[in-house]
Write a protein that holds these residues in place. Structure first.
Motif, PDB file in Angstrom:
ATOM      1  N   PRO A 213       0.828  -1.222   0.000  1.00  0.00           N
ATOM      2  CA  PRO A 213       0.000   0.000   0.000  1.00  0.00           C
ATOM      3  C   PRO A 213       0.856   1.263   0.000  1.00  0.00           C
ATOM      4  O   PRO A 213       0.564   2.223  -0.710  1.00  0.00           O
ATOM      5  N   ILE A 214       1.902   1.251   0.823  1.00  0.00           N
ATOM      6  CA  ILE A 214       2.886   2.332   0.850  1.00  0.00           C
ATOM      7  C   ILE A 214       4.199   1.648   0.564  1.00  0.00           C
ATOM      8  O   ILE A 214       4.494   0.601   1.139  1.00  0.00           O
ATOM      9  N   GLN A 215       4.988   2.208  -0.366  1.00  0.00           N
ATOM     10  CA  GLN A 215       6.128   1.435  -0.852  1.00  0.00           C
ATOM     11  C   GLN A 215       7.420   1.712  -0.101  1.00  0.00           C
ATOM     12  O   GLN A 215       7.732   2.848   0.245  1.00  0.00           O
ATOM     13  N   GLN A 216       8.137   0.624   0.083  1.00  0.00           N
ATOM     14  CA  GLN A 216       9.401   0.680   0.790  1.00  0.00           C
ATOM     15  C   GLN A 216      10.505   1.317  -0.041  1.00  0.00           C
ATOM     16  O   GLN A 216      11.250   2.166   0.445  1.00  0.00           O
ATOM     17  N   ALA A 217      10.608   0.907  -1.318  1.00  0.00           N
ATOM     18  CA  ALA A 217      11.848   1.110  -2.070  1.00  0.00           C
ATOM     19  C   ALA A 217      12.286   2.559  -2.219  1.00  0.00           C
ATOM     20  O   ALA A 217      13.467   2.834  -2.292  1.00  0.00           O
ATOM     21  N   PHE A 218      11.354   3.491  -2.271  1.00  0.00           N
ATOM     22  CA  PHE A 218      11.758   4.890  -2.469  1.00  0.00           C
ATOM     23  C   PHE A 218      11.856   5.623  -1.135  1.00  0.00           C
ATOM     24  O   PHE A 218      12.039   6.821  -1.089  1.00  0.00           O
ATOM     25  N   GLY A 219      11.635   4.896  -0.056  1.00  0.00           N
ATOM     26  CA  GLY A 219      11.634   5.503   1.274  1.00  0.00           C
ATOM     27  C   GLY A 219      10.221   5.840   1.697  1.00  0.00           C
ATOM     28  O   GLY A 219       9.780   6.975   1.552  1.00  0.00           O
ATOM     29  N   ALA A 220       9.510   4.824   2.241  1.00  0.00           N
ATOM     30  CA  ALA A 220       8.173   5.001   2.839  1.00  0.00           C
ATOM     31  C   ALA A 220       7.274   5.885   1.979  1.00  0.00           C
ATOM     32  O   ALA A 220       6.732   6.888   2.443  1.00  0.00           O
ATOM     33  N   TYR A 221       7.116   5.493   0.726  1.00  0.00           N
ATOM     34  CA  TYR A 221       6.421   6.375  -0.224  1.00  0.00           C
ATOM     35  C   TYR A 221       4.926   6.041  -0.366  1.00  0.00           C
ATOM     36  O   TYR A 221       4.554   4.989  -0.874  1.00  0.00           O
ATOM     37  N   ALA A 222       4.080   6.967   0.050  1.00  0.00           N
ATOM     38  CA  ALA A 222       2.622   6.769  -0.078  1.00  0.00           C
ATOM     39  C   ALA A 222       2.154   7.325  -1.422  1.00  0.00           C
ATOM     40  O   ALA A 222       2.561   8.414  -1.817  1.00  0.00           O
ATOM     41  N   PRO A 223       1.307   6.580  -2.130  1.00  0.00           N
ATOM     42  CA  PRO A 223       0.801   7.076  -3.419  1.00  0.00           C
ATOM     43  C   PRO A 223      -0.289   8.113  -3.199  1.00  0.00           C
ATOM     44  O   PRO A 223      -0.832   8.228  -2.097  1.00  0.00           O
ATOM     45  N   GLY A 255       0.172   3.933  11.389  1.00  0.00           N
ATOM     46  CA  GLY A 255      -0.819   4.678  12.172  1.00  0.00           C
ATOM     47  C   GLY A 255      -2.234   4.150  12.016  1.00  0.00           C
ATOM     48  O   GLY A 255      -3.173   4.688  12.601  1.00  0.00           O
ATOM     49  N   LYS A 256      -2.403   3.095  11.240  1.00  0.00           N
ATOM     50  CA  LYS A 256      -3.660   2.342  11.193  1.00  0.00           C
ATOM     51  C   LYS A 256      -3.262   0.874  11.291  1.00  0.00           C
ATOM     52  O   LYS A 256      -2.103   0.531  11.060  1.00  0.00           O
ATOM     53  N   TRP A 257      -4.245   0.015  11.608  1.00  0.00           N
ATOM     54  CA  TRP A 257      -3.848  -1.392  11.727  1.00  0.00           C
ATOM     55  C   TRP A 257      -3.167  -1.865  10.445  1.00  0.00           C
ATOM     56  O   TRP A 257      -2.161  -2.535  10.465  1.00  0.00           O
ATOM     57  N   PHE A 258      -3.759  -1.494   9.285  1.00  0.00           N
ATOM     58  CA  PHE A 258      -3.188  -1.921   8.005  1.00  0.00           C
ATOM     59  C   PHE A 258      -3.069  -0.731   7.050  1.00  0.00           C
ATOM     60  O   PHE A 258      -3.916   0.166   7.065  1.00  0.00           O
ATOM     61  N   GLY A 259      -2.031  -0.765   6.232  1.00  0.00           N
ATOM     62  CA  GLY A 259      -1.744   0.366   5.343  1.00  0.00           C
ATOM     63  C   GLY A 259      -2.866   0.651   4.365  1.00  0.00           C
ATOM     64  O   GLY A 259      -3.146   1.813   4.041  1.00  0.00           O
ATOM     65  N   ILE A 260      -3.539  -0.401   3.907  1.00  0.00           N
ATOM     66  CA  ILE A 260      -4.570  -0.222   2.874  1.00  0.00           C
ATOM     67  C   ILE A 260      -5.756   0.593   3.409  1.00  0.00           C
ATOM     68  O   ILE A 260      -6.511   1.187   2.639  1.00  0.00           O
ATOM     69  N   GLU A 261      -5.888   0.642   4.745  1.00  0.00           N
ATOM     70  CA  GLU A 261      -6.991   1.406   5.335  1.00  0.00           C
ATOM     71  C   GLU A 261      -6.870   2.906   5.067  1.00  0.00           C
ATOM     72  O   GLU A 261      -7.830   3.641   5.245  1.00  0.00           O
TER      73      GLU A 261
END
Ligand SMILES: Cc1ncc(COP(=O)(O)O)c(C=O)c1O
Length: 434
Positions: A213-223, A255-261
């Motif tokens: 849901p939020i990507q690791q590779a670019f450094g905690a990158y949220a779309p 900050g939520k149980w799951f990133g997709i939330e």
């Protein structure tokens, strides 16, 4: 210490030099020489959500070991895995309500891809085998996971040829858009292009879309917020299952149980690991909907250590602690505090952007603020090494510094960590100028 230990993803010269960690307490680690480190990475691979040294978890594991050490996942059930499946059903988003347990995140990804293929098979859609992943994705190191790996390329390239059938879409990395567009004028081109890929590859051959849901590779990158709803809609239209890889994001990291939330999307399958047991014992999990499990007559999968009663007992205690101490909420609050502190570093010459969601944060480093060209890897590695010399553990991720501490971290510890990061950035900048 003369070592015969083969380390993972560590250059050979470091096999004899890297610190030997002997003890952990909260967010602090101690090495064999008695040096103390503030760990802003929850164990470097980020699992230790509840912090180090919780006797309660050790006791739960001990009691389970004495009661029933082990039992096969085939033809027999055990109490802790039943209880953990029930518990996860209560906290998982959407309609995710069935679970199976493996040993780590890579195995979870592998098992999720297989479960999806079982769904396709028992539905009579035997041609569906392809996986859509993304350039910049990280999904682990076993065969299926490795195939779907769009970053850390040496890992994948060295093992090729791998099985065929992985298609890579672009990632939503707006800070350095791979399509050279800018949000929102781009109209989410990276997501819309997935439809073109599907048409090109033959929709009836595609089994799953797999993504963090939020990507690791670019450094905690949220779309952007529209990205996941759009991807989910495209997948639904073509009968492609959505696997939400929550191995890092899950269990409060963002900050939520799951990133997709954060994105109001309901996946068909989920993969989990790391924070599920806070690293006290190895554990990964796959969750899926009734719709996915419905047609499957038998799941043809078997790991000796799947549905392991002791790991599941430790995970149950870990989740109990997370709920009791409201660590998901704490992750959100402390994440805001941490991000505010990092934002103050945006003025710094080497910092392109401070970002984060919950307690998963990053400082994207640039050699040139205008062009955003990434800071060379050797300079980023030097910053990470210098921080460690000063007693703070951070990690490099792409062109960023990444932070993912235990969710129990306090304000003073965050301030101390950020102060050291600022110091090493200043030293590095001076060095670059001289
Ligand atoms: C998103 C994601 N999926 C899968 C994995 C693989 O997990 P593990 O290292 O536990 O095998 C990782 C590991 O960092 C990950 O970040």
């Amino acid at each position: 210490m003369d070592s015969r230990l083969i380390m993972h993803r560590t250059s050979k010269v470091e096999w004899q030099e890297s610190p030997v960690m002997v003890r952990g307490e909260g967010v602090w680690l101690y090495d064999e020489k008695g040096r103390r480190y503030l760990d802003l990475t929850a164990g470097n691979t980020r699992p230790v959500h509840i912090g180090y040294g919780r006797e309660e978890v050790a006791r739960a594991a001990y009691e389970q070991m004495v009661r029933l050490t082990y039992m096969t996942p085939m033809q027999y059930r055990n109490e802790p895995s039943l209880a953990l499946a029930k518990k996860l059903g209560e906290i998982a988003p959407g309609k995710i309500e069935w679970f199976t347990f493996v040993c780590d995140g890579s195995e979870a990804v592998e098992a999720a891809i297989k479960l999806a293929r079982h769904y396709n098979y028992f539905n009579g859609e035997k041609r569906r085998y392809k996986i859509i992943s993304r350039r910049g994705a990280y999904h682990g190191v076993t065969n299926g996971a490795l195939r779907a790996l769009g970053s850390v390329l040496p890992m994948r390239h060295m093992m090729e040829p791998l099985g065929p059938g992985v298609i890579f879409a672009e990632s939503p990395y707006c800070f350095r858009c791979p399509l050279h567009l800018s949000y929102p004028a781009c109209d989410l081109a990276c997501a819309r292009d997935i439809e073109r890929l599907i048409e090109f590859e033959d929709p009836e051959q595609i089994s799953v879309f797999l993504g963090e849901p939020i990507q690791q590779a670019f450094g905690a990158y949220a779309p952007p917020k529209e990205y996941w709803p759009l991807v989910a809609e495209i997948c639904r239209n073509y009968g492609i299952l959505l696997i939400d890889d929550e191995v890092i994001c899950g269990f409060g990291r963002t900050g939520k149980w799951f990133g997709i939330e954060h994105f109001q999307v309901e996946p068909d399958l989920m993969t989990m690991a790391k924070g599920i047991s806070s690293g006290y014992l190895p554990l990964g999990a796959v969750g899926c909907t009734e719709e996915v499990v419905g047609p499957i007559e038998t799941f043809y999968h078997l790991h000796t250590y799947a549905n392991h009663p002791v790991s599941c007992a430790a995970a149950l205690k870990n989740l109990e602690i997370m709920e009791r101490e409201r660590l998901v909420e704490r992750s959100r609050k402390m994440g805001e505090f941490f991000l505010d502190a990092l934002k103050e570093l945006e003025e710094h010459g080497l910092v392109g952007e401070a970002r984060g969601t919950g307690l998963w944060l990053a400082l994207d480093l640039t050699a040139d603020k205008k062009t955003r060209s990434p800071l060379p890897q050797e300079r980023i590695s030097r910053i990470v090494r210098r921080a460690r010399d000063k007693g703070v553990i951070i990690r490099a991720m792409g062109s960023a510094l990444e932070f993912a501490p235990a969710l129990t971290i306090g304000e003073e510890e965050i301030e101390e960590g950020v102060r050291i990061v600022k110091e090493v950035l200043e030293e590095e900048e001076k060095r670059g100028r001289s």
